[in-house]
Design a protein around this motif. Structure first.
Motif, short mmCIF file in Angstrom:
data_model
loop_
_atom_site.label_atom_id
_atom_site.label_comp_id
_atom_site.label_asym_id
_atom_site.label_seq_id
_atom_site.Cartn_x
_atom_site.Cartn_y
_atom_site.Cartn_z
N PRO A 199 3.76 4.53 -4.48
CA PRO A 199 3.39 5.48 -5.31
C PRO A 199 2.28 4.94 -6.29
N TYR A 204 0.02 3.41 -6.92
CA TYR A 204 -1.29 2.41 -6.96
C TYR A 204 -1.83 3.12 -6.01
N PRO A 205 -3.02 3.60 -6.25
CA PRO A 205 -3.51 4.24 -5.20
C PRO A 205 -4.43 3.19 -4.00
N ASN A 206 -5.12 1.98 -4.72
CA ASN A 206 -5.70 0.50 -4.26
C ASN A 206 -4.91 0.19 -3.48
N GLU A 255 0.79 -1.37 -0.26
CA GLU A 255 -0.30 0.08 0.00
C GLU A 255 1.11 1.47 0.35
#
Length: 315
Positions: free
Chosen positions: A56, A58-60, A53
């Motif tokens: 940077p 990969y917003p999900n 998570e």
């Protein structure tokens, strides 16, 4: 050695985690025709990581193995040649440098980028491997967030273990710290911080008897080494912080390393003591060990290699 089994390349990249793949992307875009050998664990440590998570872009979030497939696809699209194989021996005595793959194929390279990573040391329990990624982790900074507001355990007694226990203490309700002896190996200041943190509970003279849980971590059985008694503590996460081992053995006669085997680079660069040999990622970084810092140093290594080859008139 049979000439049919040898090959000459401009840039050889050894290892395929974020550092190796990023180096391949940059080297390919600079028309250096890099050849990358993936090594024993294609994709590196991220292939045994589930949710990522903190990278940077990969917003999900993203699964570690999927992320490494993306890296590989990007490197291939740029023109890097990705191959399966393990570097088993090197001869850095003369240039071009010689690297043997799987003990049989000889690669001669004008420049070499070492990105072989580091492997987490494990306790050696069956349950530890079975539940790896399902509550068992070797990186609190990577995975601590998933256990916010929950109870966790950590095993280890050095500075890294102390640092990770303190990090977890800010996220978790209780951190159960399992220490093998009656004292810690961590520096005095780190020990004091741990001892003064109210939600870190230390189990002295203790070891992990078993991690309990069917499909995910549910508890840890802690054994006291003095009186042989055991105690079962319900937890959701189990962190192993007993150190990492850099995958650098085959380079030992040639490359300067610290006492634990991390390759030493000239500060601010990826240059080693040998011109034309560069090191990137966890094999030379014992401080951060994150995917994003490994990728950054992979970029640096490709740029350093490009400048080196350019100055030599080889590209």
């Amino acid at each position: 050695m049979d000439n049919a089994q040898s090959e000459k390349v401009h840039v050889l990249i050894i290892g395929s985690g974020p550092a190796g793949y990023t180096a391949a992307i940059y080297a390919a875009r600079a028309n250096m025709k890099p050849v990358l050998y993936q090594g024993i664990q294609p994709g590196g440590q991220l292939t045994i990581t589930t949710e990522v998570e903190n990278y940077p872009g990969y917003p999900n979030g993203v699964q570690g193995p999927d992320m490494m497939i993306d890296f590989e696809k990007q490197a291939t699209r740029m023109g890097a040649e990705i191959r399966y194989g393990i570097a088993t021996k090197v001869d850095f005595g003369l240039q071009p440098y010689k690297v043997w793959i799987d003990d049989e194929k000889l690669i001669e390279a004008d420049a070499v980028i070492i990105s072989t990573g580091a492997s987490a040391k494990w306790l050696g329990l069956e349950s530890e491997q079975r539940l790896n990624g399902y509550g068992v982790s070797a990186c609190a900074v990577c995975d601590g967030f998933f256990f916010k507001g929950k109870e966790v355990a950590i095993v280890g007694a050095g500075d890294t273990a102390a640092e990770e226990a303190l990090y977890l203490s800010k996220l978790c309700t209780t951190v159960h710290m399992i220490v093998r002896r009656d004292q810690m190996r961590a520096s005095k200041i780190m020990q004091e911080r741990v001892l003064n943190t109210t939600n870190i509970k230390i189990y002295w003279n203790s070891e992990t008897d078993e991690i309990l849980g069917d499909k995910k971590v549910e508890a840890v059985r802690i054994k006291n080494r003095i009186n042989n008694t055991t105690e079962t503590v319900p937890i959701h996460g189990f962190f192993v912080a007993i150190g990492h081992q850099p995958n650098s053995d085959i380079f030992k006669p040639w490359i300067h390393m610290d006492e634990t085997g991390y390759i030493q680079t000239i500060p601010g660069t990826t240059k080693t003591n040998l011109e034309g040999v560069f090191a990137a990622g966890d094999v030379q970084d014992k401080n951060y060990r994150q995917a994003v810092t490994a990728a950054g140093s992979g970029c640096m290594a490709a740029l350093d290699a490009e400048r080196y080859l350019s100055a030599k008139g080889l590209v």
